[in-house]
Design an enzyme around this catalytic site. Structure first.
Site, PDB file in Angstrom:
ATOM      1  N   LEU A 134      10.848 -20.706  -4.828  1.00  0.00           N
ATOM      2  CA  LEU A 134       9.918 -19.721  -4.082  1.00  0.00           C
ATOM      3  C   LEU A 134       8.657 -19.823  -4.894  1.00  0.00           C
ATOM      4  O   LEU A 134       8.560 -19.683  -6.001  1.00  0.00           O
ATOM      5  CB  LEU A 134      10.671 -18.184  -4.170  1.00  0.00           C
ATOM      6  CG  LEU A 134       9.722 -17.163  -3.923  1.00  0.00           C
ATOM      7  CD1 LEU A 134       9.421 -17.035  -2.246  1.00  0.00           C
ATOM      8  CD2 LEU A 134      10.322 -15.703  -4.281  1.00  0.00           C
ATOM      9  N   ASP A 138       0.909  -1.204   0.074  1.00  0.00           N
ATOM     10  CA  ASP A 138      -0.177   0.030  -0.127  1.00  0.00           C
ATOM     11  C   ASP A 138       0.871   1.328   0.126  1.00  0.00           C
ATOM     12  O   ASP A 138       2.122   1.328   0.439  1.00  0.00           O
ATOM     13  CB  ASP A 138      -0.991   0.157   1.376  1.00  0.00           C
ATOM     14  CG  ASP A 138      -2.018   0.919   1.156  1.00  0.00           C
ATOM     15  OD1 ASP A 138      -2.404   1.317   0.046  1.00  0.00           O
ATOM     16  OD2 ASP A 138      -2.660   1.362   2.188  1.00  0.00           O
ATOM     17  N   HIS A 162       2.711   3.260  -8.853  1.00  0.00           N
ATOM     18  CA  HIS A 162       2.386   1.751  -8.969  1.00  0.00           C
ATOM     19  C   HIS A 162       3.668   1.319 -10.058  1.00  0.00           C
ATOM     20  O   HIS A 162       4.174   0.099  -9.670  1.00  0.00           O
ATOM     21  CB  HIS A 162       1.264   1.607  -9.917  1.00  0.00           C
ATOM     22  CG  HIS A 162      -0.127   1.882  -9.362  1.00  0.00           C
ATOM     23  ND1 HIS A 162      -0.339   1.478  -7.959  1.00  0.00           N
ATOM     24  CD2 HIS A 162      -0.971   2.531  -9.598  1.00  0.00           C
ATOM     25  CE1 HIS A 162      -1.467   2.226  -7.543  1.00  0.00           C
ATOM     26  NE2 HIS A 162      -1.885   2.729  -8.574  1.00  0.00           N
TER      27      HIS A 162
HETATM   28  C1  FPP Z   1      -1.963   0.252  -3.227  1.00  0.00           C
HETATM   29  O1  FPP Z   1      -1.665   1.473  -3.338  1.00  0.00           O
HETATM   30  C2  FPP Z   1      -1.497  -0.477  -4.364  1.00  0.00           C
HETATM   31  C3  FPP Z   1      -2.167  -0.946  -5.571  1.00  0.00           C
HETATM   32  C4  FPP Z   1      -3.674  -1.006  -5.635  1.00  0.00           C
HETATM   33  C5  FPP Z   1      -1.427  -1.731  -6.562  1.00  0.00           C
HETATM   34  C6  FPP Z   1      -0.145  -2.584  -6.163  1.00  0.00           C
HETATM   35  C7  FPP Z   1       0.669  -2.534  -7.407  1.00  0.00           C
HETATM   36  C8  FPP Z   1       1.925  -2.670  -7.443  1.00  0.00           C
HETATM   37  C9  FPP Z   1       2.829  -2.597  -6.100  1.00  0.00           C
HETATM   38  C10 FPP Z   1       2.834  -3.167  -8.722  1.00  0.00           C
HETATM   39  C11 FPP Z   1       2.973  -4.563  -9.032  1.00  0.00           C
HETATM   40  C12 FPP Z   1       1.749  -4.909  -9.740  1.00  0.00           C
HETATM   41  C13 FPP Z   1       1.561  -5.848 -10.455  1.00  0.00           C
HETATM   42  C14 FPP Z   1       0.643  -5.883 -11.501  1.00  0.00           C
HETATM   43  C15 FPP Z   1       2.422  -7.193  -9.954  1.00  0.00           C
HETATM   44  P1  FPP Z   1      -2.630   2.789  -3.675  1.00  0.00           P
HETATM   45  O2  FPP Z   1      -2.719   3.163  -4.842  1.00  0.00           O
HETATM   46  O3  FPP Z   1      -3.813   2.347  -2.656  1.00  0.00           O
HETATM   47  O4  FPP Z   1      -1.835   3.933  -2.517  1.00  0.00           O
HETATM   48  P2  FPP Z   1      -2.583   4.980  -1.817  1.00  0.00           P
HETATM   49  O5  FPP Z   1      -3.028   4.298  -0.629  1.00  0.00           O
HETATM   50  O6  FPP Z   1      -1.132   5.882  -1.291  1.00  0.00           O
HETATM   51  O7  FPP Z   1      -3.330   5.916  -2.659  1.00  0.00           O
END
Ligand code: FPP
Length: 260
Positions: free
Chosen positions: A151, A40, A57
């Site tokens: 893994l 997150d 992301h």
């Molecule tokens: C949450 O942060 C994150 C996500 C919804 C996407 C997670 C994706 C990745 C880490 C990239 C890897 C991706 C793949 C497809 C393997 P948020 O956007 O909710 O952050 P915020 O809480 O700051 O708004």
């Protein structure tokens, strides 16, 4: 005090320890077998830098690569990450499309390294709402890496803990209706085997980045006895050293599984 608790779930704050020291503190014979991560804080990481959320992301992929490598190197056998939830469809269309494309891209670009290092890739979640091309790519990545043993990397995509439980219950009812399952045979073991994570141990350690302290519909069934470690560090900034901090903290806890 509250701030300290919030920093890392509970326990000592190891954030000032040098990485080598954390490394030396790790007991290799007591590693968590299965680590789950709620990645997150991507959006906030980007906004704080005056960048669009999508940049967070993309940067998150680098963190995922580093943590995957670190798990393999440490000898943690299973890593399950939350990349896209059943609720994430409610985000702006542009962001949803970006995340769908990012999974496609990661499966394409990262697969050679993952396969070369013995990583078995699995994507867990409901596939029916994904495009046939993406499903094909997921299936190809899973088939290529199916016999790898170093893994297991589970990527939660269109994953929801409640949806997973609903799917398992539907399966039980269908089998029971067809006369292939006796209702008395439905127990915790049967249900565990009906989850997307069938056949693997439940997570020992859940890490959530980005400063929130909730489970957000991730692995609801499987997290029953997981130790939870929170950090304010946003996912794109998460490094190997943070994984070590979480493991050190995990190893200092006494797990009771309901016993005294
Ligand atoms: C949450 O942060 C994150 C996500 C919804 C996407 C997670 C994706 C990745 C880490 C990239 C890897 C991706 C793949 C497809 C393997 P948020 O956007 O909710 O952050 P915020 O809480 O700051 O708004």
């Amino acid at each position: 005090m509250l701030k300290e608790l919030f920093r890392n779930g509970y326990g000592r704050d190891h954030s000032a320890f040098p990485e080598e020291q954390l490394e030396a503190m790790i007991q290799r014979d007591r590693l968590p077998k299965h680590v789950a991560i709620i990645m997150d804080g991507n959006g906030r990481w980007a906004m704080r830098r005056g960048m669009p959320r999508l940049a967070g992301h993309r940067q998150g992929v680098d963190a995922l690569r580093e943590v995957t490598r670190a798990c393999g190197e440490l000898g943690i056998g299973i890593l399950t990450v939350y990349a896209f939830s059943t609720e994430n469809w409610q985000r702006p269309k542009e962001e949803v499309e970006y995340l769908l494309n990012l999974l496609d891209e990661v499966l394409e670009k990262e697969l050679p390294e993952l396969h070369a290092h013995g990583v078995k890739v699995r994507v867990i979640g409901r596939r029916a709402s994904l495009s046939p091309q993406l499903v094909k790519k997921i299936e190809a990545a899973e088939a290529l890496t199916a016999s790898n043993q170093k893994l297991l990397l589970n990527v939660g995509f269109n994953y929801g803990g409640r949806a997973e439980i609903v799917d398992a219950v539907k399966r039980a009812v269908e089998l029971a209706r067809a006369g292939r399952l006796d209702v008395d045979d439905i127990d915790e073991e049967w249900l565990s085997g009906a989850m997307y994570t069938a056949g693997i141990p439940d997570p020992d350690l859940l890490i959530r980045t980005g400063g929130e302290a909730r489970v957000s519909n991730f692995l609801l069934w499987q997290l029953a006895y997981a130790e939870i470690w929170f950090t304010p560090v946003c996912w794109p900034d998460f490094r190997r050293r943070h994984l070590l901090e979480a493991v050190v903290d995990f190893q200092q806890r006494e797990r009771k599984f309901g016993r005294v």
